[in-house]
Design a protein around this motif. Sequence first.
Motif, PDB file in Angstrom:
ATOM      1  N   ARG A  49     -13.459 -32.349  -5.025  1.00 38.09           N
ATOM      2  CA  ARG A  49     -12.481 -31.552  -4.276  1.00 38.09           C
ATOM      3  C   ARG A  49     -11.241 -32.393  -3.987  1.00 38.09           C
ATOM      4  NH1 ARG A  49     -10.983 -26.597  -3.917  1.00 38.09           N
ATOM      5  NH2 ARG A  49     -13.060 -25.854  -3.397  1.00 38.09           N
TER       6      ARG A  49
ATOM      7  N   ASP B 151      -9.265 -31.123  -6.859  1.00 40.89           N
ATOM      8  CA  ASP B 151      -9.150 -29.879  -6.099  1.00 40.89           C
ATOM      9  C   ASP B 151     -10.002 -28.768  -6.729  1.00 40.89           C
ATOM     10  OD1 ASP B 151      -8.441 -28.285  -3.983  1.00 40.89           O
ATOM     11  OD2 ASP B 151      -6.573 -27.588  -4.915  1.00 40.89           O
ATOM     12  N   SER B 152     -11.244 -29.120  -7.033  1.00 39.29           N
ATOM     13  CA  SER B 152     -12.158 -28.137  -7.616  1.00 39.29           C
ATOM     14  C   SER B 152     -13.526 -28.249  -6.968  1.00 39.29           C
ATOM     15  CB  SER B 152     -12.277 -28.353  -9.130  1.00 39.29           C
ATOM     16  OG  SER B 152     -12.899 -29.576  -9.410  1.00 39.29           O
TER      17      SER B 152
ATOM     18  N   ALA C 240     -12.801 -26.517   0.928  1.00 37.90           N
ATOM     19  CA  ALA C 240     -11.712 -27.503   1.056  1.00 37.90           C
ATOM     20  C   ALA C 240     -11.331 -27.796   2.509  1.00 37.90           C
ATOM     21  CB  ALA C 240     -10.484 -27.084   0.249  1.00 37.90           C
TER      22      ALA C 240
ATOM     23  N   LEU D  75      -8.909 -33.491   2.471  1.00 40.25           N
ATOM     24  CA  LEU D  75      -7.707 -34.330   2.437  1.00 40.25           C
ATOM     25  C   LEU D  75      -7.552 -35.092   3.751  1.00 40.25           C
ATOM     26  CD1 LEU D  75      -5.153 -35.301   1.021  1.00 40.25           C
ATOM     27  CD2 LEU D  75      -3.994 -33.258   1.880  1.00 40.25           C
TER      28      LEU D  75
END
Length: 169
Positions: A24, A28-29, A128, A132
């Motif tokens: 992720r 970003d998956s 998500a 980050l």
Amino acid sequence: MSLRELKVCLLGDTGVGKSSIVCRFVQDSFDPDINPTIGASFMTKIVARNNEIHKYLIWDTAGQERETFHMLKTWVKELQHHGPQNIVVAIAGNKCDLVDMREVQTEMAKNYAESIDAIFIETSAKTAINILEMFEEISKKIPCTEPCANDRPSFKLGRLQPESSSRCC
């Protein structure tokens, strides 16, 4: 801009979502059918943050145990005993999207993280949530490498700056 290499190693039991967190963050998956890691895998990601470029060097280790919170405490003791003095520990309470399946209460995890001066963030690689943010918090706590402070000093990209602005923090 200075370049900082941030070494990150994910530890955790089988099935807690270490590989999904890395995928992720880096790609970003999310793959619900991801295969278990055998041995370890390695990925990198470069992120611009403030006046720095952060290159995350991420090792995703294979999980082996199935007693997540109990084993976490064992791993932290090992890291504190055998790891570098300035190690940064971050605890991801992953799969926070699965509220009904929670095994560890948020308050218990927060209290433990505070007791060892660790970062604690509830995450979901699937949706998500806070992925980050977790890596940003890690980068904030990893000490800056001053020039000539050790064998791998940070270095500048682009034009040279006056001596007074050469610090990376």
